[in-house]
Design an enzyme around this catalytic site. Sequence first.
Site, PDB file in Angstrom:
ATOM      1  N   ASP A   9      46.208  11.581  18.172  1.00  0.00           N
ATOM      2  CA  ASP A   9      46.996  11.178  18.926  1.00  0.00           C
ATOM      3  C   ASP A   9      48.524  11.458  18.529  1.00  0.00           C
ATOM      4  O   ASP A   9      49.144  12.427  18.722  1.00  0.00           O
ATOM      5  CB  ASP A   9      46.698   9.660  19.203  1.00  0.00           C
ATOM      6  CG  ASP A   9      47.942   8.870  20.203  1.00  0.00           C
ATOM      7  OD1 ASP A   9      48.559   9.741  20.796  1.00  0.00           O
ATOM      8  OD2 ASP A   9      48.039   7.810  20.494  1.00  0.00           O
ATOM      9  N   GLU A  14      40.317   7.218  17.232  1.00  0.00           N
ATOM     10  CA  GLU A  14      41.489   7.947  17.490  1.00  0.00           C
ATOM     11  C   GLU A  14      42.494   7.765  16.317  1.00  0.00           C
ATOM     12  O   GLU A  14      42.716   6.351  15.916  1.00  0.00           O
ATOM     13  CB  GLU A  14      42.082   7.168  18.805  1.00  0.00           C
ATOM     14  CG  GLU A  14      43.390   7.666  19.176  1.00  0.00           C
ATOM     15  CD  GLU A  14      43.871   7.144  20.592  1.00  0.00           C
ATOM     16  OE1 GLU A  14      45.188   7.251  20.746  1.00  0.00           O
ATOM     17  OE2 GLU A  14      43.326   6.607  21.225  1.00  0.00           O
ATOM     18  N   LYS A  29      41.453  -1.694  19.342  1.00  0.00           N
ATOM     19  CA  LYS A  29      42.851  -1.248  18.646  1.00  0.00           C
ATOM     20  C   LYS A  29      42.330  -2.109  17.135  1.00  0.00           C
ATOM     21  O   LYS A  29      41.876  -3.428  17.050  1.00  0.00           O
ATOM     22  CB  LYS A  29      43.865  -2.128  19.019  1.00  0.00           C
ATOM     23  CG  LYS A  29      44.552  -1.349  20.552  1.00  0.00           C
ATOM     24  CD  LYS A  29      45.225  -0.103  19.935  1.00  0.00           C
ATOM     25  CE  LYS A  29      45.923   0.429  21.119  1.00  0.00           C
ATOM     26  NZ  LYS A  29      46.450   1.741  20.745  1.00  0.00           N
ATOM     27  N   ASP A  40      40.652   2.771  18.125  1.00  0.00           N
ATOM     28  CA  ASP A  40      41.782   3.444  17.871  1.00  0.00           C
ATOM     29  C   ASP A  40      42.586   2.639  16.615  1.00  0.00           C
ATOM     30  O   ASP A  40      42.812   1.560  16.835  1.00  0.00           O
ATOM     31  CB  ASP A  40      43.080   3.080  19.234  1.00  0.00           C
ATOM     32  CG  ASP A  40      44.079   3.753  19.011  1.00  0.00           C
ATOM     33  OD1 ASP A  40      44.540   4.294  17.943  1.00  0.00           O
ATOM     34  OD2 ASP A  40      45.040   3.757  19.685  1.00  0.00           O
ATOM     35  N   LYS A  87      49.864  12.445  25.896  1.00  0.00           N
ATOM     36  CA  LYS A  87      50.682  11.658  26.315  1.00  0.00           C
ATOM     37  C   LYS A  87      52.123  12.093  26.701  1.00  0.00           C
ATOM     38  O   LYS A  87      52.658  12.783  26.082  1.00  0.00           O
ATOM     39  CB  LYS A  87      50.884  10.277  25.367  1.00  0.00           C
ATOM     40  CG  LYS A  87      49.675   9.672  25.157  1.00  0.00           C
ATOM     41  CD  LYS A  87      50.029   8.436  24.160  1.00  0.00           C
ATOM     42  CE  LYS A  87      48.905   7.822  23.701  1.00  0.00           C
ATOM     43  NZ  LYS A  87      48.951   6.861  22.690  1.00  0.00           N
TER      44      LYS A  87
END
Length: 354
Positions: free
Chosen positions: A243, A218, A162, A190, A267
């Site tokens: 995403d 991402e 992250k 991400d 998701k």
Amino acid sequence: MKIKNIVVGKVEAPLITPFKTALRTVHSIHNIAVYVHTDVGQIGIGEAAPTAAITGETLGSISCAIEQHIKPAIIGMDIEEMAQIMERIDNSIYQNTSAKAAVDMAIFDLFAKHHQSPLYQLLGGYRKELVTDITISVNDTEEMVKDSIVAVQRGFHILKIKVGKDPAGDVERIVAIRDAVGHAITLRVDANQGWSPKQAVQIIRTLEDAGANIELVEQPVHCHDLAGMQFVTANTLTNILADESVFSPKDAVTIIEKRAADFINIKLMKTGGIYQAQKICHIAEANGIACMMGCMLETKISVSAAAHFAASQKNITMVDLDGPSLCMKDPIAGGPTFDNDRIRLTDAAGIGFS
């Protein structure tokens, strides 16, 4: 088998370490659990994760959406009427995708139990085992390196790093982690919408020149900045994963038509459940775009539903279902087994919970 009642409860699980991204910091999971009861005594289970910064939902809004809108729309329907049930769920209220997802997965759980089959087999049955990554929260470089080493020692071979909170220091973080874990470990990055398009291109190119060997980046820029996503995808060699830019099948079509990403992250909390997730996966597959199966901060309940869907689909080639691995303990018994980076589906009916 008819839907008799829907009961809303809560599921909680403390995290091993705080979950930090460019958007939020979370210390413990507090989600909504959903139990769909039938006239024959069978119960389907689902879960919704309130992620206000992404879906706009809260614990209160999810509970209200289910109790006041979704529940009245499907009470009395037969579980075999899957298409009609899903249509009513989708039309019962605008957006509220996590609330819809919780009921959707509970219905799929019941459908598979009715047919005495594990859900993944009914959905396609492509595989029985998955390999997931694990998230490394954004912190200072030293702590992220330490967390990465611990994750590798736990048995994870794919790390999702992250970043995005401090663009100026992100290259340093990523390179330091690569140096610490070596090149046998796969790194995904991400940014959680944390970079501008120009920052993203500069950072990704710097990582490429440094030989950081990143598998994908991402959501580098804001979810609605599709021109920015196009710019980053066209001006870097590293694969870009969409995403937050993809909630619906229509979003997937737009991303593909604009060539705004190389991969799509599915998701259930964004799609509204398995029914719409299938559509996104099939659209992507028809256009030669591979998908990742991801999750929000979810417990074993909804992650198990996502695992069943991921296992059923050939086009889901990447898995980010680390929710249970981030929790101190499982809040519920049953379901797939989560053994470090290995997720193994069982032969239990439905998604695996009695």
